[in-house]
Design an enzyme around this catalytic site. Structure first.
Site, mmCIF file in Angstrom:
data_model
loop_
_atom_site.group_PDB
_atom_site.id
_atom_site.type_symbol
_atom_site.label_atom_id
_atom_site.label_comp_id
_atom_site.label_asym_id
_atom_site.label_seq_id
_atom_site.Cartn_x
_atom_site.Cartn_y
_atom_site.Cartn_z
ATOM 1 N N GLU A 189 42.819 39.897 43.245
ATOM 2 C CA GLU A 189 42.487 41.545 42.544
ATOM 3 C C GLU A 189 42.667 42.433 43.850
ATOM 4 O OE1 GLU A 189 38.818 44.076 42.038
ATOM 5 O OE2 GLU A 189 38.583 42.762 40.542
ATOM 6 N N CYS A 223 37.133 49.375 43.651
ATOM 7 C CA CYS A 223 38.445 48.904 43.131
ATOM 8 C C CYS A 223 38.818 49.409 41.906
ATOM 9 C CB CYS A 223 38.646 47.374 43.238
ATOM 10 S SG CYS A 223 38.642 46.497 44.662
#
Length: 461
Positions: A189, A223
């Site tokens: 990720e 994120c």
């Protein structure tokens, strides 16, 4: 250990992390500077994830039956086995969610785990390791190694059977290449320049409130947080007013309590990136509607939540991930223009669509190139739906966490096919596939050809 024992550990983790939350909330705030409400998101996330996998792991890991080569005579089952040792190379921004949260599914799948937390937030992971031990995890099944990324993080990648990495796209490419050299799998990720679209039919006050949470939670060091706001021409004025008003009202502070809305940035390096992006945008003609101020009076790395408009494509802020409390507003004339603008990025991690018509919102969401898209929420709806996968596309990485897919990342597949009828049952020595083979290749190929045609006519899988 049998699956029921592994699931029982996760069940106890759920209870313990809620019971002991006060200690870890303090610890996370001290290590990261985040507001307490943002720290609590991590506690709730880990408890939610532990509960989910303790309940669903048996279903996710159960063998599945597939159609065999020959109906009745052949059976095929697909089994999932743990890969062995899973390495978690974790970032500093969510020191509980992105360490323990990644370790739990790997553990319940039957793996051992090595965690390399970021050096800045190692104490939180050491606290989590102690909690796992108290929850009944056998000694040594999870180990924590401390040190920097290039040395210790790289060593983890060199010694495990699956890598789970969360961090920058630049480093993610290095991790992917390193794992590929050893032919081990990786879940990555990476970065995001996440976008939100505010359609022309919204309640602007509700949308503005949601946008504030989406942009400035965890001081923007998230994120999946929003850094690009695309607002329909018909509501851009009213929305901008409401959004700026709410942004300016956010309370900054460092107290170990719930009186602050936004905490500090976590490091001098992150503050430098935020300042550079804002100053560069202003230098290219952007205007600051709120924030844009380094609040050194509150602490060395505090920066006011910042809203900009008129950011041109030449500005770094336009395309680069800032990873801080900064967002830019861009007007758009239609749904199509909004979708095109949202997709005009190398990243594809998270996105958001706000509209009064949820059917319209869902249709627009499916057109957005992102691993998760939230309708009438910024990020929490998708992230909190832990039964559904979470991941990115493009420069935002590959692989998943959460759901069955997140658990499957740390397993390997094995097909066991059992053939019956090769010798024939007792009393019927001429029955079975062996007899077919004895007829010679020309005959049995004709028989198999007709059998395949019959299977197609019957629509057999």
């Amino acid at each position: 250990r049998p699956l029921r024992e592994r699931a029982a550990v996760l069940d106890r983790v759920h209870d313990l992390v809620l019971e002991r939350q006060s200690d870890v909330l303090d610890l996370m705030q001290i290590e990261t500077g985040k507001a307490r409400a943002s720290a609590f998101e991590e506690v709730a996330d880990v408890a939610n994830l532990a509960r989910h996998y303790s309940v669903r792991a048996r279903r996710y890991l159960a063998p599945r039956r597939e159609a065999g080569a020959f109906s009745v005579l052949t059976s095929a089952r697909v089994w999932r086995h743990p890969v062995g040792v899973v390495g978690v190379v974790a970032p500093w921004n969510y020191p509980l969610s992105l360490t323990l949260g990644d370790a739990l599914p790997a553990l319940v799948a039957g793996n051992a785990v090595i965690v390399r937390p970021d050096p800045q937030t190692s104490l939180t992971m050491l606290w989590a390791a102690e909690l796992l031990s108290d929850a009944g995890l056998p000694d040594g099944v999870l180990q924590v190694v401390l040190g920097d990324g290039p040395t210790v993080g790289a060593a983890v990648v060199d010694h495990v059977d699956h890598v789970m990495y969360t961090g920058s796209t630049r480093t993610g490419r290095v991790v992917a290449a390193q794992a590929a050299q050893r032919l081990v799998t990786a879940s990555l990720e990476l970065g995001g320049k996440n976008a939100m679209y505010v359609a022309d039919d919204v309640d602007v006050e509700a949308a503005a409130e949601g946008a504030v949470r989406a942009c400035f939670s965890n001081t923007g060091q998230l994120c999946v947080s929003i850094e690009r706001l695309y607002v329909h021409d018909r509501v851009v004025g009213a929305f901008t007013d409401a959004f700026v008003r709410r942004t300016a009202a956010l309370r900054l502070g460092s107290g170990l309590d719930y009186r602050s809305d936004v905490g500090s940035l976590t490091s001098a390096a992150q503050l430098a990136t935020v300042v550079e992006h804002v100053e560069d945008a202003v230098g290219h003609g952007a205007r600051v509607l709120a924030g844009g101020v380094h609040r050194s009076d509150l602490g060395p790395w505090f920066y006011e939540p910042t809203v900009l408009v008129d950011v041109p494509p030449e500005a770094r802020l336009f395309r680069e991930e800032t990873f801080g409390p900064v967002v830019a507003i861009y007007p758009v004339a239609s749904d199509d223009e909004a979708v095109a603008a949202m997709n005009d990025s190398e990243f594809g991690l998270n996105a958001s669509v706000w509209t009064a018509d949820t059917r319209r919102g869902a249709a627009l969401a499916r057109r957005v190139r992102a691993g998760t898209v939230n309708v009438n929420e910024g990020y929490a709806a998708a992230w909190g739906s832990v039964g559904a996968p979470q991941g990115g596309v493009g420069a935002s990485g590959y692989g998943h966490r959460h759901g069955r897919e997140g658990l499957w990342e740390t397993t390997r597949l094995q097909t066991v096919a059992v053939q019956r009828g090769t010798h024939g049952p007792a009393g019927l020595p001429g029955f079975g596939l062996r007899r077919l083979y004895e007829l010679g290749p020309e005959t049995w190929t004709r028989v198999l050809t007709e059998l395949l045609r019959v299977m197609k006519r019957l629509r057999m899988p």
